[in-house]
Every structure is written in C-alpha cells, then in structure tokens.
Motif scaffolding. Structure first.
Motif, short mmCIF file in Angstrom:
data_model
loop_
_atom_site.label_atom_id
_atom_site.label_comp_id
_atom_site.label_asym_id
_atom_site.label_seq_id
_atom_site.Cartn_x
_atom_site.Cartn_y
_atom_site.Cartn_z
N MET A 125 0.83 -1.19 0.00
CA MET A 125 0.00 0.00 0.00
C MET A 125 0.87 1.25 0.00
SD MET A 125 -2.97 0.89 2.82
CE MET A 125 -3.58 2.58 2.77
N LYS A 126 0.44 2.28 -0.78
CA LYS A 126 1.17 3.56 -0.76
C LYS A 126 0.89 4.28 0.56
CE LYS A 126 -0.12 4.45 -5.56
NZ LYS A 126 -1.02 5.32 -6.32
N ILE A 127 1.69 5.31 0.83
CA ILE A 127 1.41 6.11 2.03
C ILE A 127 0.45 7.24 1.64
CG2 ILE A 127 2.43 7.64 3.78
CD1 ILE A 127 5.01 5.96 3.48
N HIS A 128 -0.60 7.41 2.44
CA HIS A 128 -1.58 8.47 2.15
C HIS A 128 -1.60 9.48 3.29
CE1 HIS A 128 -3.19 6.14 -1.22
NE2 HIS A 128 -2.97 5.11 -0.44
N ASP A 129 -1.46 10.75 2.93
CA ASP A 129 -1.56 11.81 3.94
C ASP A 129 -3.02 12.03 4.29
OD1 ASP A 129 1.10 12.74 4.50
OD2 ASP A 129 1.20 13.26 2.37
N ALA A 130 -3.31 12.07 5.58
CA ALA A 130 -4.70 12.26 6.00
C ALA A 130 -4.73 13.00 7.32
CB ALA A 130 -5.41 10.92 6.14
N VAL A 131 -5.84 13.70 7.55
CA VAL A 131 -6.02 14.43 8.81
C VAL A 131 -6.79 13.53 9.78
CG1 VAL A 131 -7.09 16.47 9.86
CG2 VAL A 131 -6.02 16.63 7.59
N LEU A 132 -6.40 13.58 11.04
CA LEU A 132 -7.09 12.82 12.07
C LEU A 132 -7.69 13.81 13.07
CD1 LEU A 132 -7.55 9.94 13.30
CD2 LEU A 132 -5.59 10.45 14.77
N ILE A 133 -9.01 13.74 13.24
CA ILE A 133 -9.68 14.60 14.23
C ILE A 133 -10.29 13.68 15.29
CG2 ILE A 133 -11.49 16.33 14.59
CD1 ILE A 133 -11.20 17.06 11.59
N PRO A 134 -9.68 13.57 16.46
CA PRO A 134 -10.21 12.63 17.46
C PRO A 134 -11.59 13.02 18.00
CG PRO A 134 -7.94 13.28 17.97
CD PRO A 134 -8.43 14.20 16.90
N GLY A 135 -11.93 14.32 17.98
CA GLY A 135 -13.24 14.77 18.48
C GLY A 135 -13.28 14.78 20.00
N ASP A 136 -14.51 14.72 20.55
CA ASP A 136 -14.64 14.75 22.02
C ASP A 136 -15.58 13.64 22.47
OD1 ASP A 136 -17.49 16.00 22.13
OD2 ASP A 136 -16.37 17.35 20.81
N LYS A 193 -7.19 16.62 1.65
CA LYS A 193 -8.45 16.17 1.04
C LYS A 193 -8.96 14.83 1.57
CE LYS A 193 -7.09 18.41 -3.29
NZ LYS A 193 -7.59 19.73 -2.98
N LEU A 194 -8.49 14.48 2.75
CA LEU A 194 -8.85 13.19 3.31
C LEU A 194 -8.77 13.28 4.83
CD1 LEU A 194 -9.39 10.20 2.47
CD2 LEU A 194 -6.93 9.81 2.65
N ALA A 195 -9.81 12.83 5.53
CA ALA A 195 -9.77 12.89 6.99
C ALA A 195 -10.58 11.76 7.61
CB ALA A 195 -10.30 14.23 7.48
N LEU A 196 -10.13 11.35 8.79
CA LEU A 196 -10.89 10.44 9.64
C LEU A 196 -11.25 11.24 10.88
CD1 LEU A 196 -11.87 7.50 10.13
CD2 LEU A 196 -9.71 7.10 11.34
N LYS A 197 -12.53 11.24 11.20
CA LYS A 197 -13.00 12.16 12.24
C LYS A 197 -13.81 11.45 13.31
CE LYS A 197 -16.29 15.87 12.69
NZ LYS A 197 -17.24 14.96 13.32
N ILE A 201 -14.42 12.96 4.10
CA ILE A 201 -14.20 12.83 5.54
C ILE A 201 -15.01 11.63 6.02
CG2 ILE A 201 -14.48 13.93 7.81
CD1 ILE A 201 -14.18 16.63 6.51
N PHE A 202 -14.34 10.75 6.75
CA PHE A 202 -14.97 9.51 7.21
C PHE A 202 -15.27 9.63 8.70
CE2 PHE A 202 -12.90 8.84 3.30
CZ PHE A 202 -13.70 7.93 2.63
N GLU A 203 -16.51 9.34 9.07
CA GLU A 203 -16.90 9.44 10.49
C GLU A 203 -18.07 8.51 10.76
OE1 GLU A 203 -18.52 13.29 11.61
OE2 GLU A 203 -19.51 13.49 9.67
N ALA A 204 -18.15 8.04 12.00
CA ALA A 204 -19.27 7.17 12.39
C ALA A 204 -20.57 7.97 12.40
CB ALA A 204 -19.00 6.60 13.78
N ALA A 217 -13.15 3.70 8.82
CA ALA A 217 -11.76 3.65 8.35
C ALA A 217 -11.60 2.62 7.23
CB ALA A 217 -10.83 3.32 9.51
N VAL A 218 -12.38 1.54 7.31
CA VAL A 218 -12.36 0.54 6.23
C VAL A 218 -12.91 1.16 4.93
CG1 VAL A 218 -13.46 -1.62 5.47
CG2 VAL A 218 -12.39 -1.49 7.73
N MET A 219 -13.96 1.97 5.08
CA MET A 219 -14.49 2.68 3.91
C MET A 219 -13.43 3.62 3.34
SD MET A 219 -18.34 3.73 5.16
CE MET A 219 -18.99 4.26 3.58
N MET A 220 -12.64 4.22 4.24
CA MET A 220 -11.60 5.16 3.83
C MET A 220 -10.53 4.42 3.01
SD MET A 220 -9.76 7.72 6.46
CE MET A 220 -8.22 8.55 6.14
#
Ligand code: ATP
Length: 340
Positions: free
Chosen positions: A1-12, A64-68, A257-260, A283-286
């Motif tokens: 797998m290539k390396i993908h830059d992504a933003v991670l927002i843990p939230g609250d 252009k990619l985030a997990l939130k 942006i991927f989020e539950a 994250a699997v969808m991501m």
C-alpha cells in the motif's frame, strides 16, 4: 500500500478512545496513513478559540482526506454543528452509510444489507432560521436543482457500480410539494436519462419507515434529503445492533471525511465501554476510497483483512457492551488485532 496523507480529528466525548482503538487496528493491519492530528469542536474551542480553526480547515484542504471522531453539537443554542460546517466547507454532498447485519449480533432481521445515501449540504440543515416576531420562529428548507441532481446522480452511479439493483427515494412531496417535489423530479430524470437499468422506486417517508421496520431486506439503496437521511440512519442502525455499528463517509468531488454515524455519547465517555466498530468500519471505507480515488488497489486487501477480523471477533462473541458483550473499547481492539 502507498502512504496516504490524512487528517485525524479525534473529536470529544467517546471520540479519543474509539480513535485510539481504530489507529491501533489500522497500524496492526498495515494501513499506511501519515496522520496529521487536528482538533475541532469543544476541544479546539478551548485550545484555539474556535470550533473549526484554520489549522484544521487548512490541513483538510491540503490533504483532502480525513478520519474524524464525533464532535458534540449543543442542543437548542450554542455554536453551529461542527459536523455540518465541515460538510459544507468542503462540499461533501454525499453521506454514504452502509447498514449491514453482523455475525454474532442478534437482531430481528438476519440479512439487512442496505446503503443510505443522504444529501449532506441542503434541506433544513441550511441553518437559515429566524424569529419572525416573538413567539413565531421559522426554519428554511432549501433545495436546489443542482444539489438534488448531483446527489441523485451520485446515488444511481453508486447503485450501478456496486451492483445494487434498486434505488428507493424517501420523500414527503405530498406535503413539501416544492422542495421534495424538486428532489423527486431530479431523481426521476437521472434515472430515466442516465441509469434506466437501475430499478427506481419512490416511497413517502412515513410509509418507508414502516416498511423498513417490517422488512428492511426489501431495500438496497435509500436516497433522501438531509434531515430524512439523519433520522433514517439511526432507525437503520437500530435494525443491525445500534449506533456502535454504522459507519459513514462524507464524500465530495474533491475530498472525503470519514466518520461514524453516532455522536459523542457523553454518557459513556472515558469509561472504556464505547464500541469502536463504527469508526473502524468508517476507516475501512476510507481504505476502499483511497483504493479508487488515489489509485492504490493495495489498500483494498487491507480493508478486507480488517473486515474479516472484526467479523470473526464478533462471531466468536467478542463484543462490546452495547452488543451484549463484555469487552471494553481497548480489549475489543485487541480481539480484532488477534484475528488479523
Ligand atoms: P451528540 O450530542 O454528539 O450527538 P449524543 O449522546 O446525543 O451525542 P449519540 O452519541 O449519537 O448521541 O449516542 C446516543 C447514545 O447511543 C449514547 O448516549 C450511547 O449510549 C449510545 N452510543 C452511541 N455511540 C456508541 C458507541 N460507539 N458505543 C456504544 N454506545 C454508543
């Protein structure tokens, strides 16, 4: 797998703990994301004086990619929903929420497998509300031909590409003749002109909800405007085990942006009991998204491996409390990792 830059927002709320569990599983599975951690919501309000600071917006704009993780939305006042603001800021007009029966999770129906496609930028979520005179308030439902057409096109293309045989539009065009009427007309046109081979059906939303709880297996792709999609997502979550097991993707033409589906669940925050599955499934969808959008087919087997591992853990009865199990958040993550 290539390396993908992504933003991670843990939230609250439960966000940080479910995020930590998901990161651990992604690492163990060999998912290659280079994370830039940013904050949003009450956390960034405290730290940076804004619920959506430029440091977060800029990082997403670039990658252009985030997990939130979830961000609390105050009820009846306070700041505007961060989730809604983000979707609008990046024009993430398609919310995609797969709802699937899971092994080892006992529910009334066994073979639920449907996808909700929710318009994510218009409708009553436009946030245009005003007080006409004391005691009289108004909220405006906005529908545009462009917005309705692009979500209809997205939904039909999704159905065709994933070989899902039918698109069902939930609406209330008998009452909201202009707004829902426009939504229906646009969907009908896209069906007739571009995707005549995908079966198209329309159902008034109240009847649709009744049919959903009677037999959800009759539906394949549910297409609807913003607020209906919000409500029906939780209804469908209830059909397969609850909010702990429904993931989501917010997708636009230039990022995602991927989020539950669930929120910050303050009642169980910090207790190590939250189910990290919904964020893990997101994250699997991501991973599947980067396989297509970033031309990295090697991401797909990583996604499949994670899915197989959590299915196996659930089938063996290794579940969190919301699903009738006894594992905590971190222990469930370890159970998935053991099966990778
Ligand atoms: P918000 O204000 O951020 O929307 P909320 O508590 O109003 O948060 P949700 O977070 O969506 O709404 O959740 C409603 C309830 O469902 C929670 O209080 C919690 O008990 C349960 N729940 C939600 N997500 C999970 C999860 N991941 N694991 C276990 N239980 C959950």
């Amino acid at each position: 797998m290539k390396i993908h830059d992504a933003v991670l927002i843990p939230g609250d709320g439960i966000g940080p703990e479910v995020t930590a569990a998901v990161l651990k599983i992604l690492d163990a599975a060999g998912a290659k994301f280079r994370w830039t951690e940013r904050q949003a919501g009450v956390v960034s309000l405290e730290q940076e004086g804004s619920v959506l600071p430029e440091s977060t917006l800029g990082a997403i704009r670039e990658r252009k990619l985030a997990l939130k993780g979830p961000c609390t939305t105050p009820i009846g006042g306070g700041f505007q929903s961060v989730n809604v603001q983000l979707r609008k800021a990046f024009n993430l007009y398609a919310a995609v929420r797969p709802v699937r029966s899971l092994p080892g999770v006992e529910t009334r129906f066994k073979d639920v497998d449907l996808v909700i496609i929710r318009e994510n930028t218009e409708g009553l979520y436009s946030g245009v509300e005003n007080e006409v005179t004391p005691g009289v308030v108004m909220s405006m439902k906005v529908a545009t031909e462009d917005g309705c057409t692009r979500i209809a096109r997205w939904g039909f293309r999704y159905a065709m590409e994933r070989q899902r045989p039918k698109v069902t539009v939930f609406h209330k065009a008998n009452i909201m003749k202009l707004t829902d009427g426009l939504f229906l007309r646009c969907a009908q046109q896209i069906h007739e002109r571009e995707y005549p081979d995908v079966t198209y059906e329309t159902v008034i939303i109240d009847a649709g909800c009744m049919r959903l709880v009677q037999d959800p297996t009759q539906f394949h792709v549910l297409l609807m405007e913003n607020l209906y999609g919000d409500v029906v997502s939780d209804l469908c979550a209830g059909l397969v085990g609850g909010l702990g097991v429904v993931p989501g993707a917010n997708i636009g033409d230039d990022g995602a942006i991927f989020e539950a589906v669930h929120g910050s669940a303050p009642d169980i925050a910090g207790m190590d009991v939250a189910n990290p599955l919904a964020l893990l499934m997101s994250a699997v969808m991501m991973l599947n998204y980067v396989a297509d959008a970033a031309h990295d087919p090697a991401a797909r087997p990583v996604a499949a491996r994670i899915r197989k591992a959590y299915d196996a853990a659930l089938a063996a009865g290794e579940k969190t409390r919301d699903l009738g199990g006894r594992l905590g958040t971190a222990a469930f993550a370890d159970a998935v990792i053991a099966r990778l």
